[in-house]
Each structure stands twice: as C-alpha cells, then as structure tokens.
Design an enzyme around this catalytic site. Structure first.
Site, PDB file in Angstrom:
ATOM      1  N   ASP A  56     -71.832 -32.861   6.726  1.00 28.83           N
ATOM      2  CA  ASP A  56     -72.301 -33.983   7.548  1.00 28.83           C
ATOM      3  C   ASP A  56     -73.834 -34.054   7.503  1.00 28.83           C
ATOM      4  O   ASP A  56     -74.434 -34.956   8.096  1.00 28.83           O
ATOM      5  CB  ASP A  56     -71.758 -33.919   8.976  1.00 28.83           C
ATOM      6  CG  ASP A  56     -72.152 -32.657   9.713  1.00 28.83           C
ATOM      7  OD1 ASP A  56     -72.842 -31.801   9.132  1.00 28.83           O
ATOM      8  OD2 ASP A  56     -71.758 -32.529  10.898  1.00 28.83           O
ATOM      9  N   SER A  57     -74.455 -33.131   6.748  1.00 28.29           N
ATOM     10  CA  SER A  57     -75.888 -33.270   6.448  1.00 28.29           C
ATOM     11  C   SER A  57     -76.140 -34.600   5.738  1.00 28.29           C
ATOM     12  O   SER A  57     -77.286 -35.052   5.652  1.00 28.29           O
ATOM     13  CB  SER A  57     -76.376 -32.112   5.570  1.00 28.29           C
ATOM     14  OG  SER A  57     -75.542 -31.932   4.448  1.00 28.29           O
ATOM     15  N   ASP A  95     -66.646 -31.671   5.759  1.00 22.09           N
ATOM     16  CA  ASP A  95     -67.023 -31.422   7.151  1.00 22.09           C
ATOM     17  C   ASP A  95     -66.249 -32.316   8.113  1.00 22.09           C
ATOM     18  O   ASP A  95     -66.064 -33.508   7.857  1.00 22.09           O
ATOM     19  CB  ASP A  95     -68.522 -31.741   7.328  1.00 22.09           C
ATOM     20  CG  ASP A  95     -69.343 -30.515   7.643  1.00 22.09           C
ATOM     21  OD1 ASP A  95     -68.785 -29.503   8.117  1.00 22.09           O
ATOM     22  OD2 ASP A  95     -70.564 -30.564   7.409  1.00 22.09           O
ATOM     23  N   LYS A 124     -64.224 -28.056   7.344  1.00 20.11           N
ATOM     24  CA  LYS A 124     -65.158 -27.176   8.054  1.00 20.11           C
ATOM     25  C   LYS A 124     -65.446 -27.761   9.424  1.00 20.11           C
ATOM     26  O   LYS A 124     -65.636 -28.982   9.544  1.00 20.11           O
ATOM     27  CB  LYS A 124     -66.467 -27.034   7.270  1.00 20.11           C
ATOM     28  CG  LYS A 124     -67.531 -26.238   8.028  1.00 20.11           C
ATOM     29  CD  LYS A 124     -68.689 -25.823   7.138  1.00 20.11           C
ATOM     30  CE  LYS A 124     -69.791 -26.843   6.997  1.00 20.11           C
ATOM     31  NZ  LYS A 124     -70.458 -27.225   8.247  1.00 20.11           N
ATOM     32  N   GLU A 126     -67.660 -26.933  13.229  1.00 16.10           N
ATOM     33  CA  GLU A 126     -68.634 -26.097  13.927  1.00 16.10           C
ATOM     34  C   GLU A 126     -67.956 -25.582  15.183  1.00 16.10           C
ATOM     35  O   GLU A 126     -67.509 -26.365  16.019  1.00 16.10           O
ATOM     36  CB  GLU A 126     -69.876 -26.920  14.267  1.00 16.10           C
ATOM     37  CG  GLU A 126     -70.609 -27.359  13.016  1.00 16.10           C
ATOM     38  CD  GLU A 126     -71.880 -28.150  13.285  1.00 16.10           C
ATOM     39  OE1 GLU A 126     -72.337 -28.212  14.439  1.00 16.10           O
ATOM     40  OE2 GLU A 126     -72.414 -28.712  12.312  1.00 16.10           O
ATOM     41  N   GLU A 193     -75.010 -19.952   9.851  1.00 16.86           N
ATOM     42  CA  GLU A 193     -76.275 -20.641   9.578  1.00 16.86           C
ATOM     43  C   GLU A 193     -77.400 -20.091  10.456  1.00 16.86           C
ATOM     44  O   GLU A 193     -77.249 -19.978  11.682  1.00 16.86           O
ATOM     45  CB  GLU A 193     -76.113 -22.161   9.830  1.00 16.86           C
ATOM     46  CG  GLU A 193     -77.402 -22.935   9.595  1.00 16.86           C
ATOM     47  CD  GLU A 193     -77.227 -24.441   9.446  1.00 16.86           C
ATOM     48  OE1 GLU A 193     -76.064 -24.907   9.411  1.00 16.86           O
ATOM     49  OE2 GLU A 193     -78.242 -25.146   9.362  1.00 16.86           O
TER      50      GLU A 193
HETATM   51  O1  KIV Z   1     -73.604 -30.286   6.679  1.00 18.34           O
HETATM   52  C1  KIV Z   1     -73.974 -29.414   5.888  1.00 18.34           C
HETATM   53  O2  KIV Z   1     -74.498 -29.679   4.804  1.00 18.34           O
HETATM   54  C2  KIV Z   1     -73.784 -28.032   6.277  1.00 18.34           C
HETATM   55  C3  KIV Z   1     -74.540 -27.030   5.474  1.00 18.34           C
HETATM   56  C4  KIV Z   1     -75.928 -26.996   5.947  1.00 18.34           C
HETATM   57  C5  KIV Z   1     -73.896 -25.709   5.497  1.00 18.34           C
HETATM   58  O3  KIV Z   1     -73.109 -27.729   7.207  1.00 18.34           O
END
Ligand code: KIV
Length: 276
Positions: A56-57, A95, A124, A126, A193
């Site tokens: 989600d970056s 994500d 993934k 959080e 992280e």
């Molecule tokens: O969203 C993302 O790119 C991430 C990485 C920084 C691990 O969670």
C-alpha cells in the site's frame, strides 16, 4: 493437470511458501521488493527477486499521498493484477489496505478479492495481537498470511509519525510475543519494519516462519525495500535503511540484480542502514 503445472518453468520453478520455508532453514537470505506495475514486475522478476509485494506504499509512490491511509482494496486489486502479469518466478503478496480487515468476515471477503481478482498468492496485514482472530480466520480458509509488525504505516496518525519501534525492553518483549502468537494463529511470514537489530534477531530466532525485515537489521531471514527508493526515483529524504542501488548502474535491471546479490550475500543492510 499436475504434470502440466510441474513442467511449467522447470528451470526456475516458481517460489511458493515451501520454498520460503526451505530458504529460512538453509540460511539463504530471501530477496524481496515492492512492485506496482507489469513493466517493473518483469524487471524485478528477471533480477531474481524471490518475493514481490504490491504494497500500500503505492499510495505514496504512485498516487502521491503523504500516507498509505487513502489506499483502497480496488487500488490494490488493480495493481496486483498488473504485477501478476509480469511475474514468472517470484511469489506475489498483496497488501490489505487500511480498514479492509476490521473483522474476520470483512478480511476474508477482501483477501479473496486480492487472490481471485488480483492473482495474489498471499495477503499482508498490519497487525499485532488485535489481529489474531483475523489471521486465524484467514488461515482456517487456507489464505496465506504475512503479518506486518514494528512500524505500521497505516497507524501513522495514531503513533505520531514514522519512527523506530521496539526500542524499549517492554515494547520489544510485547512485539516478540505478538509475533509468536501471530505465527501460532497461522501467519506464514512475519514482516518487521523499522526496529533495532537486536529485536530483528530475537524475533527471527524465536519464529519458525520466515521473518522479512525492512530496517530490522542484517539477521532477519530476508530483506524488503520499496522499489522506487532503491532505484533513486523517490525524491527528498528517504529512510535510513534505504540504499540507492541505481547510482552505480545505468540500467535499472542491473541495479535490481545488485540489490538481490547484496541481500543474498548479506552485504545489505550495512551498519549505516540499521537501528540500535
Ligand atoms: O507497503 C509497503 O510497501 C510495505 C513495505 C514497506 C514493506 O509494507
């Protein structure tokens, strides 16, 4: 049917959860990167990256937001689909965006979208202890899960900025316990992280599943970075753990291959990329 699957890419068989577990057992460092589109996915895959995350970056590096909070499930599905088309060998993780896994039923619906519509092989999220029920529910439905601990960018407004986590002993102990519980709940990978090296090492030693670090020191089972950071596309200040791999290369593919090599031979991360 299985013969056909087995014959596909026999030279470089696709990475799966067993490959990642085997790499941890053998002490082979797992090289991971983010990607958001098919063209970069082809390059990242060709460079030998083991795992690709549609993070989600993308809210920050693609959409230009200040945080990952505005990213939606539709955004991740769209980008995951594009990345999936470019990959042959790498394991594809997508994500779960902010507020897309507030309860087990919602999490399952959204994880199914990322897998069925996007082509992700793992999701993934959080989470700490508060996500145990969600992880358990996904695992019970055979959805592979990566649990993201340490600095959780979706919580940026709650924690007051992007900062190193787990520096005091109590926080470090809580994070280690949360990692073990998430593994026991069914998480197949833990991502850490922005934590001190020592905590990266402790969590990696305590867990049977692979631990991937970003700013978590040299002793995790693998490393991940944001693609645009290592290719020097990101302008302005980058986090301490970022290394610019483009500066010694002309072609992006060479820079990506240098990153994979540095993760494999553990020359990245160096002390200047780490926290104490
Ligand atoms: O969203 C993302 O790119 C991430 C990485 C920084 C691990 O969670």
């Amino acid at each position: 049917m299985y013969t056909q699957l087995e014959q596909r890419g026999m030279q470089r068989p696709p990475v799966n959860v067993s490959t990642l577990a085997r790499m941890k057992a053998d002490g082979e460092s797992i090289a991971c990167l983010t990607a958001y589109d098919a063209s970069f996915a082809v390059l990242v895959d060709a460079a030998g990256t083991d795992l690709v995350l549609v993070g989600d970056s993308l809210g920050m590096v693609i959409q230009g937001h200040d945080t990952t909070v505005p990213v939606t499930v539709d955004d991740i599905v769209y980008h995951t689909r594009a990345v999936a088309r470019g990959l042959h060998r790498a394991f594809l993780v997508a994500d779960m965006p902010f507020m897309s896994y507030t309860d087990p039923a919602q999490a399952l619906d959204n994880a199914v979208r990322l897998m069925q519509e996007g082509g992700a092989m793992m999701v993934k999220l959080e989470g700490g202890e508060g996500q145990l029920e969600v992880v358990e529910h996904l695992a019970r439905h055979d959805i592979p899960v990566c649990a993201h601990l340490g600095l959780k960018p979706q919580s940026v407004h709650k924690i007051g900025g992007f900062k190193v986590q787990g520096r005091d002993a109590k926080q470090a102990e809580e994070m280690t316990t949360a990692a073990v519980r998430l593994q026991d709940a069914g998480a197949d990978i833990v991502l850490l992280e922005c934590v001190p090296n020592e905590l990266g090492r402790t969590v990696t030693e305590r867990l049977d599943v692979p631990v991937i670090g970003i700013g978590a020191g040299p002793e995790t089972d693998g490393q991940i970075l944001v693609l645009y950071d290592i290719l020097d596309i990101t302008q302005g200040r980058t986090p301490r753990f970022v290394r610019n791999f483009q500066k010694d290369h002309t072609a992006p593919l060479d820079a990506l291959a240098a990153y994979v090599q540095a993760v494999k031979d553990r020359s990245y991360p160096a002390p200047e990329h780490c926290f104490s």
